[in-house]
Design an enzyme around this catalytic site. Structure first.
Site, PDB file in Angstrom:
ATOM      1  N   GLU A  49       0.832  -1.201   0.000  1.00 48.93           N
ATOM      2  CA  GLU A  49       0.000   0.000   0.000  1.00 48.93           C
ATOM      3  C   GLU A  49       0.871   1.258   0.000  1.00 48.93           C
ATOM      4  OE1 GLU A  49      -3.236   2.044   3.099  1.00 48.93           O
ATOM      5  OE2 GLU A  49      -2.005   0.328   3.702  1.00 48.93           O
TER       6      GLU A  49
ATOM      7  N   ASP B  74      14.036  -3.064  13.527  1.00 47.91           N
ATOM      8  CA  ASP B  74      14.989  -2.110  12.949  1.00 47.91           C
ATOM      9  C   ASP B  74      14.400  -0.704  12.988  1.00 47.91           C
ATOM     10  OD1 ASP B  74      17.300  -1.197  11.702  1.00 47.91           O
ATOM     11  OD2 ASP B  74      16.620  -1.693   9.692  1.00 47.91           O
TER      12      ASP B  74
END
Length: 286
Positions: A84, A190
């Protein structure tokens, strides 16, 4: 970028594509479909199926938690990942309050073991999630720090002080992280300032994950490596899901995984930081 692959995965005709900056291991484009819908596409010049599949699966895992927005993963092929496209907007005034609370709720999603159902990547470096383990200390030593040290040796960085000090440091790791919870929480893996954005409503969105189930202090330590998070983020997080006593003293030992990874990715400018962290814990616990 392969137009046929994109149209097959989206089920829509592509009418335009524009390159955007960002990312160091893939090319990024925003494509517009005939319906007016936009998609974000990552592509690789070489075979990238493994890393693309890993990111797809990581986004699915975060989305399934249902507590913080991530881009909807659409599909992937050998060379493209389609997700998306989220329009960026101005942060709401309470952006970091919302972010801290939602990130804490993400960490309340747990598993029975540390790791993930597949190995994946931290940046361009393989991240070892298998075999899964019941004990966090064992997992962190073996699957995180130990792997990075072996990679540093292979890359020629594990010389002088790093190679001399690490065996001594490894022996004190269990004592240094004593007090950390032995609870496998769902981690982004991360999270630094470049891996979140503000959506069109000013709400936080997580992108580019390196998902696994690990100790939540490790996720928070990464947020403190390069900055980009306000003090409200940490205050609200701790109100929503209080951290165990002594977590501040363990921040650097969890930063070390990422410092070593940056050493292996970008070279010796990170060597001094790794040695400094190792020395500080040896001094404290010997």
């Amino acid at each position: 970028m392969i137009k046929e692959d994109i149209e097959k995965l989206t089920g829509e005709e592509v009418i335009s594509s524009s390159a955007i900056s960002g990312g160091c291991i893939a090319s990024s484009n925003v494509i517009s479909a005939v319906s007016g819908k936009k998609y974000f596409v990552k592509s690789y010049s070489g075979p990238g199926r493994e890393i693309l599949r890993n990111e797809f699966n990581g986004l699915k895992e975060l989305k399934n938690a249902g507590v913080i927005r991530v881009p909807e993963p659409v599909g992937f092929t050998e060379s493209v990942l389609i997700i998306e496209y989220i329009e960026s907007g101005r942060k709401k005034s309470d952006f970091f309050n919302s972010f801290g609370a939602k990130f804490a709720r993400l960490h309340r999603v747990t598993s029975d073991e540390f790791g993930f159902f597949e190995n994946n990547f931290i940046g361009a470096t393989p991240q070892v999630n298998l075999p899964r383990k019941k004990d966090w200390t064992e997992f962190y030593i073996t699957n995180r720090l130990g792997y990075q040290i072996r990679l540093a040796e292979k890359n020629g960085y594990n010389h002088s002080e790093l190679g001399r000090l690490y065996p001594q440091f490894e022996k004190i790791i269990p004592k240094a992280i004593e007090g950390s919870e032995n609870i496998p929480s769902l981690l982004h893996g991360d999270l630094w300032g470049g891996n979140y954005l503000s959506d069109e409503n000013g709400e936080p969105v997580l992108i580019d994950p390196a998902v696994y189930y690990g100790n939540r202090e490790a996720d928070l330590a990464m947020t403190r490596l390069f900055g980009g998070f306000s003090h409200e983020f940490y205050e609200v997080y701790n109100e929503e899901y209080p951290l165990p006593e002594g977590w501040q003293e363990r921040v650097d030992i969890y930063k070390l995984y990422h410092v070593l990874n940056h050493l292996n990715l970008f070279g010796t400018s990170y060597l001094g930081s790794a040695i400094s962290i190792i020395k500080s814990y040896i001094k404290r616990f010997n």
